[in-house]
Design a protein around this motif. Structure first.
Motif, PDB file in Angstrom:
ATOM      1  N   PHE A 247      34.565  31.837  36.183  1.00  0.00           N
ATOM      2  CA  PHE A 247      35.553  32.043  37.241  1.00  0.00           C
ATOM      3  C   PHE A 247      35.710  33.527  37.576  1.00  0.00           C
ATOM      4  CE2 PHE A 247      38.214  28.106  35.776  1.00  0.00           C
ATOM      5  CZ  PHE A 247      37.329  27.261  36.434  1.00  0.00           C
ATOM      6  N   HIS A 248      35.920  34.345  36.526  1.00  0.00           N
ATOM      7  CA  HIS A 248      36.306  35.731  36.781  1.00  0.00           C
ATOM      8  C   HIS A 248      35.117  36.573  37.244  1.00  0.00           C
ATOM      9  CE1 HIS A 248      38.109  39.665  36.309  1.00  0.00           C
ATOM     10  NE2 HIS A 248      39.280  39.057  36.177  1.00  0.00           N
ATOM     11  N   PRO A 249      35.317  37.399  38.273  1.00  0.00           N
ATOM     12  CA  PRO A 249      34.212  38.226  38.758  1.00  0.00           C
ATOM     13  C   PRO A 249      33.591  39.113  37.668  1.00  0.00           C
ATOM     14  CG  PRO A 249      35.993  38.224  40.351  1.00  0.00           C
ATOM     15  CD  PRO A 249      36.511  37.493  39.145  1.00  0.00           C
ATOM     16  N   TYR A 250      34.388  39.518  36.681  1.00  0.00           N
ATOM     17  CA  TYR A 250      33.820  40.328  35.600  1.00  0.00           C
ATOM     18  C   TYR A 250      32.869  39.490  34.745  1.00  0.00           C
ATOM     19  CZ  TYR A 250      33.398  43.030  31.315  1.00  0.00           C
ATOM     20  OH  TYR A 250      32.898  43.687  30.227  1.00  0.00           O
ATOM     21  N   GLY A 284      47.780  46.735  39.113  1.00  0.00           N
ATOM     22  CA  GLY A 284      47.204  45.484  39.599  1.00  0.00           C
ATOM     23  C   GLY A 284      46.065  45.048  38.715  1.00  0.00           C
ATOM     24  N   CYS A 285      45.076  44.369  39.298  1.00  0.00           N
ATOM     25  CA  CYS A 285      43.935  43.918  38.503  1.00  0.00           C
ATOM     26  C   CYS A 285      43.119  45.128  38.070  1.00  0.00           C
ATOM     27  CB  CYS A 285      43.070  42.971  39.319  1.00  0.00           C
ATOM     28  SG  CYS A 285      41.546  42.549  38.452  1.00  0.00           S
ATOM     29  N   THR A 286      42.901  45.255  36.761  1.00  0.00           N
ATOM     30  CA  THR A 286      42.225  46.459  36.259  1.00  0.00           C
ATOM     31  C   THR A 286      40.738  46.463  36.595  1.00  0.00           C
ATOM     32  OG1 THR A 286      42.030  45.324  34.156  1.00  0.00           O
ATOM     33  CG2 THR A 286      43.801  46.930  34.365  1.00  0.00           C
ATOM     34  N   PHE A 287      40.206  45.339  37.062  1.00  0.00           N
ATOM     35  CA  PHE A 287      38.794  45.267  37.421  1.00  0.00           C
ATOM     36  C   PHE A 287      38.581  45.570  38.904  1.00  0.00           C
ATOM     37  CE2 PHE A 287      34.864  42.634  38.277  1.00  0.00           C
ATOM     38  CZ  PHE A 287      34.004  43.437  37.549  1.00  0.00           C
ATOM     39  N   ARG A 288      39.676  45.799  39.611  1.00  0.00           N
ATOM     40  CA  ARG A 288      39.653  45.869  41.071  1.00  0.00           C
ATOM     41  C   ARG A 288      38.592  46.814  41.628  1.00  0.00           C
ATOM     42  NH1 ARG A 288      44.897  47.470  41.958  1.00  0.00           N
ATOM     43  NH2 ARG A 288      44.445  49.292  43.203  1.00  0.00           N
ATOM     44  N   ALA A 289      38.518  48.030  41.056  1.00  0.00           N
ATOM     45  CA  ALA A 289      37.627  49.043  41.631  1.00  0.00           C
ATOM     46  C   ALA A 289      36.149  48.656  41.525  1.00  0.00           C
ATOM     47  CB  ALA A 289      37.865  50.384  40.949  1.00  0.00           C
ATOM     48  N   ARG A 290      35.817  47.747  40.628  1.00  0.00           N
ATOM     49  CA  ARG A 290      34.414  47.362  40.444  1.00  0.00           C
ATOM     50  C   ARG A 290      34.134  45.972  41.008  1.00  0.00           C
ATOM     51  NH1 ARG A 290      33.226  48.046  34.173  1.00  0.00           N
ATOM     52  NH2 ARG A 290      31.096  48.386  34.871  1.00  0.00           N
ATOM     53  N   CYS A 291      35.148  45.350  41.586  1.00  0.00           N
ATOM     54  CA  CYS A 291      35.038  43.932  41.916  1.00  0.00           C
ATOM     55  C   CYS A 291      34.572  43.697  43.345  1.00  0.00           C
ATOM     56  CB  CYS A 291      36.395  43.269  41.725  1.00  0.00           C
ATOM     57  SG  CYS A 291      36.344  41.511  42.092  1.00  0.00           S
ATOM     58  N   PRO A 292      33.538  42.858  43.525  1.00  0.00           N
ATOM     59  CA  PRO A 292      33.049  42.577  44.879  1.00  0.00           C
ATOM     60  C   PRO A 292      33.998  41.668  45.663  1.00  0.00           C
ATOM     61  CG  PRO A 292      31.803  41.298  43.253  1.00  0.00           C
ATOM     62  CD  PRO A 292      32.723  42.201  42.486  1.00  0.00           C
ATOM     63  N   ARG A 293      34.952  41.024  45.001  1.00  0.00           N
ATOM     64  CA  ARG A 293      35.848  40.100  45.693  1.00  0.00           C
ATOM     65  C   ARG A 293      37.261  40.646  45.833  1.00  0.00           C
ATOM     66  NH1 ARG A 293      33.590  34.612  45.539  1.00  0.00           N
ATOM     67  NH2 ARG A 293      35.529  33.490  45.276  1.00  0.00           N
ATOM     68  N   ALA A 294      37.445  41.918  45.527  1.00  0.00           N
ATOM     69  CA  ALA A 294      38.794  42.481  45.576  1.00  0.00           C
ATOM     70  C   ALA A 294      39.355  42.409  46.988  1.00  0.00           C
ATOM     71  CB  ALA A 294      38.774  43.923  45.091  1.00  0.00           C
ATOM     72  N   ARG A 297      45.633  41.781  47.928  1.00  0.00           N
ATOM     73  CA  ARG A 297      46.517  41.097  46.984  1.00  0.00           C
ATOM     74  C   ARG A 297      46.241  41.477  45.525  1.00  0.00           C
ATOM     75  NH1 ARG A 297      46.203  35.069  46.846  1.00  0.00           N
ATOM     76  NH2 ARG A 297      44.055  35.357  47.530  1.00  0.00           N
ATOM     77  N   CYS A 298      45.017  41.995  45.265  1.00  0.00           N
ATOM     78  CA  CYS A 298      44.641  42.327  43.894  1.00  0.00           C
ATOM     79  C   CYS A 298      45.381  43.558  43.373  1.00  0.00           C
ATOM     80  CB  CYS A 298      43.140  42.540  43.802  1.00  0.00           C
ATOM     81  SG  CYS A 298      42.207  41.097  44.325  1.00  0.00           S
ATOM     82  N   ALA A 299      46.123  44.230  44.246  1.00  0.00           N
ATOM     83  CA  ALA A 299      46.904  45.373  43.810  1.00  0.00           C
ATOM     84  C   ALA A 299      48.124  44.923  43.007  1.00  0.00           C
ATOM     85  CB  ALA A 299      47.322  46.213  45.007  1.00  0.00           C
ATOM     86  N   ARG A 314      42.165  35.391  34.735  1.00  0.00           N
ATOM     87  CA  ARG A 314      43.181  36.315  35.227  1.00  0.00           C
ATOM     88  C   ARG A 314      42.660  36.923  36.525  1.00  0.00           C
ATOM     89  NH1 ARG A 314      47.326  38.711  32.278  1.00  0.00           N
ATOM     90  NH2 ARG A 314      46.529  38.093  30.244  1.00  0.00           N
ATOM     91  N   CYS A 315      42.645  36.130  37.576  1.00  0.00           N
ATOM     92  CA  CYS A 315      42.078  36.573  38.845  1.00  0.00           C
ATOM     93  C   CYS A 315      42.621  35.683  39.940  1.00  0.00           C
ATOM     94  CB  CYS A 315      40.550  36.455  38.790  1.00  0.00           C
ATOM     95  SG  CYS A 315      39.759  36.663  40.395  1.00  0.00           S
ATOM     96  N   ILE A 316      42.968  36.307  41.085  1.00  0.00           N
ATOM     97  CA  ILE A 316      43.516  35.486  42.158  1.00  0.00           C
ATOM     98  C   ILE A 316      42.425  34.995  43.099  1.00  0.00           C
ATOM     99  CG2 ILE A 316      45.848  36.441  42.211  1.00  0.00           C
ATOM    100  CD1 ILE A 316      44.350  38.056  44.718  1.00  0.00           C
ATOM    101  N   HIS A 317      41.208  35.444  42.851  1.00  0.00           N
ATOM    102  CA  HIS A 317      40.136  35.102  43.790  1.00  0.00           C
ATOM    103  C   HIS A 317      38.878  34.719  43.011  1.00  0.00           C
ATOM    104  CE1 HIS A 317      38.085  36.334  47.826  1.00  0.00           C
ATOM    105  NE2 HIS A 317      37.998  35.058  47.549  1.00  0.00           N
ATOM    106  N   PRO A 318      38.976  33.714  42.176  1.00  0.00           N
ATOM    107  CA  PRO A 318      37.878  33.394  41.261  1.00  0.00           C
ATOM    108  C   PRO A 318      36.698  32.711  41.943  1.00  0.00           C
ATOM    109  CG  PRO A 318      39.641  31.790  41.047  1.00  0.00           C
ATOM    110  CD  PRO A 318      40.118  32.801  42.038  1.00  0.00           C
TER     111      PRO A 318
HETATM  112  S1  SF4 Z   1      39.136  39.277  42.965  1.00  0.00           S
HETATM  113 FE1  SF4 Z   1      40.842  40.606  42.597  1.00  0.00          FE
HETATM  114  S2  SF4 Z   1      41.941  39.747  40.884  1.00  0.00           S
HETATM  115 FE2  SF4 Z   1      39.907  38.856  40.910  1.00  0.00          FE
HETATM  116  S3  SF4 Z   1      38.767  40.193  39.597  1.00  0.00           S
HETATM  117 FE3  SF4 Z   1      38.430  40.915  41.656  1.00  0.00          FE
HETATM  118  S4  SF4 Z   1      39.953  42.499  41.888  1.00  0.00           S
HETATM  119 FE4  SF4 Z   1      40.589  41.293  40.109  1.00  0.00          FE
END
Ligand code: SF4
Ligand SMILES: Nc1ncnc2c1ncn2[C@@H]1O[C@H](COP(=O)(O)OP(=O)(O)OP(=O)(O)O)[C@@H](O)[C@H]1O
Ligand SMILES: Nc1ncnc2c1ncn2[C@@H]1O[C@H](COP(=O)(O)OP(=O)(O)O)[C@@H](O)[C@H]1O
Ligand SMILES: [Mg+2]
Ligand SMILES: [Mg+2]
Lengths: 326, 346
Positions: A247-250, A284-294, A297-299, A314-318
């Motif tokens: 689920f999680h982008p990480y 916000g989401c600590t993965f935000r800066a590296r995430c392709p789906r940020a 709302r991820c703030a 732990r992601c709003i956009h899995p």
């Molecule tokens: S989509 Fe948003 S909440 Fe999910 S991992 Fe990426 S930055 Fe975080």
């Protein structure tokens, strides 16, 4: 049924001069009898500190700043050092990445093992020696009698690690926390140790937390997986489901960067950037800066949500969430 | 990349002229005696110096543009072999031919060129970088000393190497400790590229990095290969990494090459029992809840290797001949060699 070990919203912080390092910041998971939980994450994500917290081995400037560690329903975080000492090495044991954390270089193996047995049980020296011999045999050390009379430096790295495991086994603990015990070992030796670990869970019903950064080891060994990122668990669930449809982008990024998940010779999928400093975590989401789906709302810090039964992220956009839930 | 892969794979039978060729290369180290042993020896006790056969009679040829993966367990001699290929450690026996010429026969400008053209990248980027030098000095030092670049061109030259290695030239005044592990490895790569090598020996160059960072560095190696037409000897204990980027894979066990073949061939049709055992023990993300077994026995000490085939004490197929006679590396298929007596059996 209560889990053998349950960690609830654990927070372990280091109060350093440079600021508060939130090494573990709200970690929860549970392990049942005879099961293996794979705790994975990159270096600095808080795996070891989680293990040390369970063992009651966190030293100042660090301390458990919140949460519960329930061992058969009893909160370890509230025990006195004396009560904890009675459990440690007895009902709860740890295997460290470096076996010399367990072994004393100046003592013979038999001395160390007999002491460990007698620390928690009233048995004769001879009986303790017999237990030590059996434990060495159990982890596949040939001619255990002779080996008992050796010093740690007379063993290879793989054998030392097996001795450390044998020591962890002496009291057939209910919980073992294994912190990257095979990372420094060769594959053929790693195979031997993983085989021992599997046998142990099956035979004695030990609940195991296997800490590693190697997803492939977890795939072969664990029942459940918890993925840590910057001090938090960002995804957890049954191993098959998480590895097949993360689920999680990480998690998606981690699995994607494993070479065998890529076509030979093609560029590997990679996660851009690097892990943020724990002293300076983004809001916000600590993965935000590296995430392709940020997205904006991820703030806001995303909550841990159960997107399908028994599977959390732990992601709003899995990714990969079944239609109904998404 | 895939064009290059095919070219080399297709050339399996008749490889392009080798850039590097090892003929019967060995390297021994003597473990010096401690004081007590020395005294005992003086007094006539039969104390012998211990000899480690780190590399024992290796033949290997590497074609231009090829990526050769070198795999094997700890202590089997990978780094020692790598250092000899890089020209920073002389062999005890045998010859290393660089572009067809024996490294020992080179002198003056030729020797210097051979040394510069082959560069080594190490596992621990931190230990291999001088902590007191700024990045610009680390990268710029060798090309200045060797007259590859003039002082007034140095700054843009260093910037170019940094950019190539994926480092922002704005960081040129920083010290190694101010970088992350992955960035430090990039500094090591920029430093190597600055002397314009055509051959890189990478010794566990990604072993200390987290997977996500490892992927970034591996991608960089592959990009550099395309852009600069580099040849690689890629040393790693990680078979997944080696499978991903090698054209050909060489497997070592206790100082000897036991098998060599095109990468896909090794992973599909391993011939040597050691290679087979190794491959069966590699955990794979695709394999769930497997039963681990482990290869029985310990890795023997190179101080006192078993006679015959070094693998025989751990080999499930060993027979009498394996215990006495060293198996030669022989062809078992096109471009595929293996050193196992079982191959003579049918
Ligand atoms: S989509 Fe948003 S909440 Fe999910 S991992 Fe990426 S930055 Fe975080
Ligand atoms: N300078 C030296 N003096 C003595 N022995 C040495 C020296 N260098 C290497 N050796 C020995 O030679 C053998 C091969 O070592 P080498 O470093 O090449 O192994 P390796 O395959 O690179 O292992 P690893 O995977 O652990 O890096 C080992 O037994 C090692 O102890
Ligand atoms: N004694 C300490 N003082 C300050 N920070 C610490 C201490 N021990 C660990 N940390 C920090 O806690 C974080 C998590 O560390 P650790 O649990 O060792 O990570 P992992 O085991 O996942 O690699 C890291 O940022 C580390 O620097
Ligand atoms: Mg750790
Ligand atoms: Mg090495």
């Amino acid at each position: 049924m209560t889990a053998t070990l349950e960690v609830r919203d654990l927070k372990t912080h280091f109060f350093t001069r440079a600021g508060v390092v939130r090494a573990v910041d709200g970690v929860s998971f549970a392990v049942d009898r005879g099961k293996v939980l794979g705790l994975v994450g990159e270096s600095g994500s808080g795996k070891t500190v989680t293990g040390f917290s369970i063992m009651g081995l966190v030293d100042p400037p660090g301390r458990i700043a919140g949460g519960k560690i329930l061992f058969k329903g009893r909160d370890l975080a509230s025990l006195s050092e004396e009560e904890m000492r009675a459990l440690r090495g007895n009902r709860i044991a740890m295997i460290f990445q470096d076996p010399m954390m367990t072994l004393n270089p100046v003592l013979r193996i038999d001395t160390q093992m007999i002491e460990t047995v007698q620390a928690h049980e009233r048995v004769s020296r001879e009986e303790a020696r017999q237990r030590a011999r059996d434990a060495l045999g159990q982890v596949g050390i040939p001619s255990p009698d002779e080996r008992l009379r050796s010093y740690p430096h007379q063993f290879s790295g793989g054998m030392r690690q097996r001795v450390a495991i044998a020591i962890a086994l002496l009291h057939k603990p209910d919980v073992i926390v294994a912190d990257e015990p095979t990372t420094a070992l060769d594959v053929t030796i790693q195979g031997q140790i993983l085989a021992e670990a599997q046998k142990l869970c099956r035979v004695t019903g030990t609940a195991m937390i296997w800490i590693t950064h190697d997803l492939s080891v977890v795939a072969g060994l664990a029942d459940d997986i918890a993925v840590m990122y910057a001090g938090r668990v960002v995804e957890q669930g049954p191993v098959d489901e998480v590895l097949d449809a993360p689920f999680h982008p990480y998690t998606v990024g981690l699995i994607g960067s494993v070479p065998s998940r890529n076509r030979r010779g093609e560029p590997l999928r990679q996660i851009p950037g690097m892990t943020p400093s724990l002293l300076d975590l983004p809001a916000g989401c600590t993965f935000r800066a590296r995430c392709p789906r940020a997205e904006p709302r991820c703030a806001e810090p995303p909550p841990m949500a159960e997107y399908s039964p028994g599977r959390f992220a732990r992601c709003i956009h899995p990714y990969n969430v079944p239609e109904m839930a998404a | 990349m895939s064009a290059a892969v095919q070219e080399v794979a297709g050339a399996g039978l008749a490889p392009r002229a080798p850039v590097m060729e090892l003929r019967g290369v060995s390297r021994r180290f003597s473990r010096g005696l401690d004081l007590a042993a020395k005294v005992a020896q003086r007094l006539g006790a039969p104390v012998k110096e211990e000899i480690v056969h780190a590399v024992d009679g290796v033949d290997l040829s590497i074609a231009k543009g090829e990526v050769v993966g070198l795999v094997g367990e700890s202590g089997c001699g990978k780094s020692t072999l790598g250092r000899m290929v890089a020209g920073i450690l002389p062999p005890s026996d045998g010859a290393i031919l660089w572009r067809g010429r024996d490294l020992r026969s080179l002198n003056g400008a030729d020797a210097r060129e051979a040394k510069l053209r082959t560069q080594m990248i190490f596992q621990d980027p931190y230990a291999s970088l001088n902590p007191r030098l700024k990045v610009a000095e680390i990268v710029g030092e060798a090309p200045m000393v060797h007259g590859i670049v003039r002082r007034r061109d140095l700054e843009p030259y260093v910037d170019e190497q940094m950019r190539r290695a994926g480092l922002d030239p704005a960081f040129r005044r920083r010290y190694p400790h101010q970088f992350s592990g992955g960035q430090r490895q990039r500094i090591g790569i920029a430093r190597a590229l600055a002397v314009q090598p055509d051959f890189l020996v990478c010794d566990e160059a990604v072993a200390a990095l987290d997977v996500s960072i490892q992927a970034q560095i591996l991608n960089l190696f592959m990009k550099l290969r395309r852009e600069l037409d580099l040849t690689y000897l890629f040393i790693s204990h990680d078979l997944g990494v080696v499978e991903h980027l090698s054209d050909r894979v060489v497997i070592m066990y206790l100082g000897r090459v036991v098998e060599a073949a095109p990468a896909e061939e090794v992973f599909r049709r391993a011939n040597h029992p050691y290679t087979q055992a190794l491959l069966s023990e590699v955990p794979r993300i695709e394999t769930r809840k497997r039963a681990f077994a482990g290869v029985k026995g310990e890795i023997p000490s190179p101080l006192n290797p078993p006679p015959g085939c070094h693998f025989h004490p751990r080999c499930p197929h060993a027979f009498d001949r394996c215990r006495v006679e060293r198996p030669a590396l022989k062809p078992v298929a096109a471009g595929h060699t293996s050193a196992c007596h079982l191959n003579d059996r049918t």
